[in-house]
Design an enzyme around this catalytic site. Structure first.
Site, short mmCIF file in Angstrom:
data_model
loop_
_atom_site.label_atom_id
_atom_site.label_comp_id
_atom_site.label_asym_id
_atom_site.label_seq_id
_atom_site.Cartn_x
_atom_site.Cartn_y
_atom_site.Cartn_z
N GLU A 1 7.46 -21.57 7.98
CA GLU A 1 7.81 -20.71 9.12
C GLU A 1 8.87 -20.95 10.17
O GLU A 1 9.17 -20.58 10.72
CB GLU A 1 6.45 -20.55 9.84
CG GLU A 1 5.92 -21.65 10.70
CD GLU A 1 4.67 -21.32 11.46
OE1 GLU A 1 4.84 -21.79 12.65
OE2 GLU A 1 3.80 -20.70 11.06
N GLU B 1 0.89 -1.28 -0.18
CA GLU B 1 -0.03 0.04 -0.04
C GLU B 1 0.74 1.31 -0.06
O GLU B 1 0.17 2.46 -0.07
CB GLU B 1 -0.75 0.13 1.26
CG GLU B 1 -2.22 -1.06 1.23
CD GLU B 1 -3.23 -1.05 2.16
OE1 GLU B 1 -2.78 -0.40 3.15
OE2 GLU B 1 -4.22 -1.56 2.15
#
Length: 320
Positions: free
Chosen positions: A129, A98
């Site tokens: 992860e 963004e």
């Protein structure tokens, strides 16, 4: 009591570790929440969410210090890099994605890394992860250096990918920030700036996309937005570092110039035309009564800070 094989297995150790984490705590008072009405559950969730801003507020001095350090490095040409797994990784990618439309940044300046790569945004990548090595490899692909800032994000504060990212970045001389939702986390310990936003147990046991995710989003909003303010991407609370490249952005640009200058429409149109649609430049030409070339030079000298360039144009201070 005699231990069973499962008690000492890696999974048994992991279960024992998770049991110590605030974010994983079981709440017996909510054990029958599925029997409540939809409105009752919504009220409980809403009440839970109201505790998040207070948890963030408790860490504001630490957050501010991390932002100042980040802005200093970015002003030298560095990057802001988020690294996390699962929800935490997705939030980092979201915040990074963004920045270009909001602040007209090059997509390479704010980057989001998620364990398992872009596909992990929508599909879980098993085991990603758990790998510190994967984090190191991802950062090496970006050639992280001393001007960069790496933010490891992990609700638990123990996710190997996030911890490994911070450790590897620190070894490369980068600024490191560890954002977690548990106290005394390995992530915070590994980072130069440890931000531990302790929001307490989740409504659904271990579902850290809830309060923990909200807290992480709020902090990431602060890190990116305030850093961009410090870099001169705004003028007051106006997003002036945009370029009018399509009709929607042209309309937004006109409005921003109008709010900043109070000039009539014809003057705004002329200023945007002569500056090639650059909002900062257009504002400067109007407020300082200068031509587009002079405005561009002043902004270059001011490293893009419109207020500094305006002061220089008016003779109120040096453009540096």
């Amino acid at each position: 009591m005699t231990s069973t094989p499962s008690d000492t297995s890696p999974y048994g150790e992991l279960r024992a570790e998770l049991a110590t984490l605030t974010t994983e705590a079981f709440r017996p008072e909510l054990a029958e929440i599925d029997r409540r009405s939809t409105e009752e559950i919504a009220r409980v969730m809403n009440g839970e969410d109201q505790s998040v801003p207070a948890a963030v507020a408790a860490q504001l001095p630490r957050i501010a210090a991390a932002i100042d350090a980040t802005a200093e490095r970015m002003a030298r040409g560095g990057r802001l890099i988020y690294a996390g797994a699962g929800t935490a990784g997705r939030l980092g990618v979201l915040d990074a994605s963004e920045c270009p439309p909001t602040f007209n940044t090059d997509p390479s300046r704010v980057v989001g890394l998620i364990a398992g790569g872009p596909g992990a945004m929508v599909t879980s990548v098993e085991g990603a992860e758990d790998s510190k090595e994967l984090a190191a490899s991802d950062l090496d692909g970006l050639k992280v250096d001393v001007n960069d800032t790496v933010v490891g994000i992990s609700a638990s504060g123990r996710t190997p990918y996030a911890v490994g990212a911070v450790e590897h970045a620190g070894a490369r001389g980068a600024l490191t920030i560890g954002l977690s939702c548990n106290a005394d986390s390995p992530l915070a310990a590994a980072a130069e700036h440890g931000l531990e936003i302790v929001v307490g147990p989740e409504l659904l046991t271990g579902s850290t996309r809830l309060k923990s995710g909200t807290a992480q989003k709020l902090v990431l909003n602060m890190i990116s937005t305030i850093t961009m303010i410090r870099l001169g991407k705004t003028y007051g609370n106006l997003m002036v570092d945009v370029r009018a490249s399509n009709e929607k952005l042209r309309a937004r640009s006109r409005r921003i110039v109008a709010l900043a200058t109070g000039a009539p429409d014809d003057e705004i149109e002329s200023a945007l035309e002569t500056t090639g649609g650059e909002v900062k430049n257009a504002i400067l030409t109007i407020l300082a009564s200068i031509d587009a070339r002079t405005a561009a030079a002043l902004l270059r000298n001011a490293h893009g800070h419109l207020r500094v360039a305006l002061e220089a144009a008016r003779g109120a201070g040096p453009a540096s």
